[in-house]
Design an enzyme around this catalytic site. Structure first.
Site, PDB file in Angstrom:
ATOM      1  N   ASP A 198       0.886  -1.181   0.051  1.00 59.92           N
ATOM      2  CA  ASP A 198      -0.041  -0.027   0.065  1.00 59.92           C
ATOM      3  C   ASP A 198       0.821   1.382   0.077  1.00 59.92           C
ATOM      4  O   ASP A 198       1.819   1.483   0.855  1.00 59.92           O
ATOM      5  CB  ASP A 198      -0.990   0.033   1.313  1.00 59.92           C
ATOM      6  CG  ASP A 198      -2.008   0.896   1.262  1.00 59.92           C
ATOM      7  OD1 ASP A 198      -2.745   0.979   0.482  1.00 59.92           O
ATOM      8  OD2 ASP A 198      -1.838   1.810   2.242  1.00 59.92           O
ATOM      9  N   GLU A 275       1.835  -0.658  -5.115  1.00 57.01           N
ATOM     10  CA  GLU A 275       0.924   0.418  -5.388  1.00 57.01           C
ATOM     11  C   GLU A 275       1.513   1.643  -5.114  1.00 57.01           C
ATOM     12  O   GLU A 275       1.881   2.297  -4.067  1.00 57.01           O
ATOM     13  CB  GLU A 275      -0.342   0.424  -4.359  1.00 57.01           C
ATOM     14  CG  GLU A 275      -1.376   1.262  -4.893  1.00 57.01           C
ATOM     15  CD  GLU A 275      -2.149   2.304  -3.796  1.00 57.01           C
ATOM     16  OE1 GLU A 275      -3.298   2.846  -3.844  1.00 57.01           O
ATOM     17  OE2 GLU A 275      -1.424   2.398  -2.561  1.00 57.01           O
TER      18      GLU A 275
HETATM   19  C1  NOJ Z   1      -4.378   3.020  -0.992  1.00 55.96           C
HETATM   20  C2  NOJ Z   1      -5.312   2.177  -0.647  1.00 55.96           C
HETATM   21  O1  NOJ Z   1      -5.857   1.284  -1.955  1.00 55.96           O
HETATM   22  C3  NOJ Z   1      -6.660   2.921  -0.251  1.00 55.96           C
HETATM   23  O2  NOJ Z   1      -7.788   2.101  -0.176  1.00 55.96           O
HETATM   24  C4  NOJ Z   1      -6.144   3.400   1.123  1.00 55.96           C
HETATM   25  O3  NOJ Z   1      -7.328   4.491   1.669  1.00 55.96           O
HETATM   26  C5  NOJ Z   1      -4.947   4.333   1.151  1.00 55.96           C
HETATM   27  N1  NOJ Z   1      -3.811   3.692   0.432  1.00 55.96           N
HETATM   28  C6  NOJ Z   1      -4.614   4.549   2.573  1.00 55.96           C
HETATM   29  O4  NOJ Z   1      -4.064   3.289   3.040  1.00 55.96           O
END
Ligand code: NOJ
Length: 556
Positions: A198, A275
């Site tokens: 993440d 990500e």
């Molecule tokens: C990216 C995640 O996909 C999202 O859903 C989340 O709110 C943020 N990161 C914070 O963790």
């Protein structure tokens, strides 16, 4: 082929209206039959659910709403038994404010080693009343919250790039690094096949935390234009120091990967997928250098407008950047953070990408959106590289675009002062059986978000086995993709088509080459004489031509 499960919304085993791990395990054969290789689960850890589980209070246990560690073990072994790999979500940038480390930091006070594991600072101004810098939170408002001192007076501030209940870790602190190395091993030892990391671009912040005058964009620019910070890199995103962290993690994964074994087929590898919403495919490629992660989400394609030239350019840029570091590229059109592509593509071409759609907003054209979404997916699944699909897109689900605002749960809606509706619309529970309460989501008929009435006709049982449905299209595409080895192929553009047609050949190393045509123009186009249609995203014209907003795969 990776299928993203959003555990809250896939299948509810115990009837509390929220999806859970036993629910997922029970429905795994559906994924085997769909034809995916792996599933990625959004977070299932102990969490107060302030950001739907992206606020973790215990990285080594399962939240009771989702089940137990034993349920996770059963899920992993059931998936493996069906030949499916499991990727779990790792959230290293921030924890929950209810994580024991953060609670200890609050109790220990300024200057303590406990506070050093997060980003605490004194405020600015005579009484420290102003936040330490001007950074804004991704969900809206300031990215700093002030805490109380032991005597009840106002104290220091802590940094949270996301909600106030998601304090950022201090990744300069060796204890934080050691902790996450241990968390990786904990899940690898339980048999998971990898991690989706993440906000992998956020862990390190520029020294001194300098002010930044522009807004924070988590999900890229809403209008789909690559973010131009006038040549400057934002101090909270994509700092060079993050790469050192992933090099260490890669070593850990390598120690689990049998890369040196004789006759090794690649089957046992564990992977890392970033990500990282960064400025360009070139920046993204840095995350997948050969000693870092294995894959990174390519949001370039997701953000591209439905124009042939834009799509060709996005594909070429993505492939070129990934090739420059010898990594596979990835493709994705929907996930739990964006308006589903069946709705997004039903907005007029050129529309800024909305962060949620609600009552009173311009509504998408559902039929046009679905038609384009099917064509876009068929284009994506023909591209070389890994593809990620998001639960329910195989049913052609639209976003819920008329959800009452008072049931919304995404912190974006309140934090933005009710200007951005946020992400609830793409997180609505799955419809499995069109005639049952909650469309078969769970045994009680409860759902944590309301399902639109349109989901009945789109339920799995209504589509399975019915010719022409979106579910059968996905099954056919995935089967043909596997049979022809398209994921590991190479792409050559075909020039002898009108400008508004995307046409290419995917030449796999082993399988047969496949010709792909996506027609975005107003006029139907002819496929080459003699070519056999393998799959088509929609019906051809009575003359056998490829109509507008349709993709066909042909044996070339
Ligand atoms: C990216 C995640 O996909 C999202 O859903 C989340 O709110 C943020 N990161 C914070 O963790």
């Amino acid at each position: 082929m990776v299928y993203q499960i959003y555990p809250r919304s896939w299948a509810d085993g115990n009837g509390d209206g929220i999806g859970d791990l036993p629910g997922i395990t029970a429905r795994l054969p559906y994924l085997r039959d769909l034809g995916v290789d792996a599933l990625w689960l959004s977070p299932f850890y102990v969490s107060p659910q302030a950001d739907a589980g992206y606020d973790v209070a215990d990285y080594r246990d399962i939240d009771p709403i989702f089940g137990t560690l034993a349920d996770a073990d059963s899920l992993v072994s059931a998936a493996h038994g069906l030949g499916l790999k499991i990727i779990v979500d790792l959230v290293p940038n921030h924890s929950s404010d209810e994580h024991p480390w953060f609670q200890a930091a609050l109790a220990a006070g300024p200057g303590s080693p406990e506070r050093e594991r997060y980003v605490f600072r004194d405020g600015r101004g005579p009484n420290g009343d102003l936040p330490p810098n001007n950074w804004l939170c991704v969900f809206g408002g300031a990215s700093w919250t002030r805490v109380k001192a032991a005597d009840g007076t106002d104290g220091q501030w802590y940094l949270h790039l996301f909600a106030a209940k998601q304090p950022d870790f201090n990744w300069e602190n060796p204890q934080v690094r050691a902790e996450f190395e241990d968390v990786l091993r904990f899940w690898l030892d339980r048999g998971v096949d990898g991690f989706r990391v993440d906000v992998a671009n956020a862990l390190i912040k520029a020294a001194g935390l300098p002010d930044w005058e522009e807004p924070l964009h988590l999900l890229g620019d809403a209008d789909g234009v690559p973010h131009d910070h006038h040549g400057k890199r934002p101090p909270m995103w994509d700092q060079d120091g993050v790469h050192e962290i992933y090099r260490v993690w890669r070593q850990i994964l390598n120690s689990y990967n049998p890369i040196d074994a004789a006759g090794y087929s690649g089957e046992g590898d564990r992977i890392l997928c970033a990500e990282a919403w960064v400025d360009s495919p070139e920046s993204l490629a840095r995350y997948v250098r050969d000693d870092e992660m294995h894959q990174a989400f390519n949001f370039e394609f997701l953000q591209t407008q439905w124009r042939a030239g834009d799509l060709r350019e996005a594909v070429t840029k993505s492939l070129t950047a990934a090739d420059s570091v010898g990594a596979p590229t990835t493709w994705v059109l929907s996930n739990h953070d964006v308006v589903r592509h069946a709705s997004r593509l039903g907005l007029p071409v050129g529309t800024r990408r909305p962060n949620g759609i609600g009552v009173g907003d311009p509504q998408p054209d559902a039929a046009l959106g679905l038609r384009r979404a099917r064509a876009a997916t068929a284009l994506m699944l023909a591209l070389p590289g890994s593809s990620y699909i998001y639960q329910g897109e195989e049913l052609g689900l639209p976003d819920s675009t008329d959800m009452p605002d008072d049931v919304r749960q995404d912190p974006t809606w309140p934090r933005s002062g009710h200007t951005e509706r946020g992400r609830d619309g793409c997180r609505v529970p799955m419809p499995w059986e069109g005639d049952r309460p909650s469309y078969g989501f769970g045994p009680s008929g409860r759902t944590w978000l309301p399902q639109p009435a349109s989901y009945a006709a789109l339920a799995v049982d209504r589509q399975a086995g019915a010719p022409g449905t979106t579910l059968e299209l996905y099954r056919a595409l995935l089967a043909a993709r596997r049979e022809h080895g398209l994921g590991a192929g190479s792409l050559s553009w075909l020039g002898d088509y009108p400008e508004e047609v995307v046409a290419f050949v995917n030449e796999p190393a082993a399988g047969e080459r496949v010709l792909v045509i996506t027609n975005l123009g107003a006029e139907p186009v002819a496929a080459p004489a003699g070519a056999q249609i393998l799959v088509s995203s929609g019906p051809l014209t009575p003359q056998g031509l490829v109509p507008t907003d349709t993709t066909v795969w042909l044996s070339a």
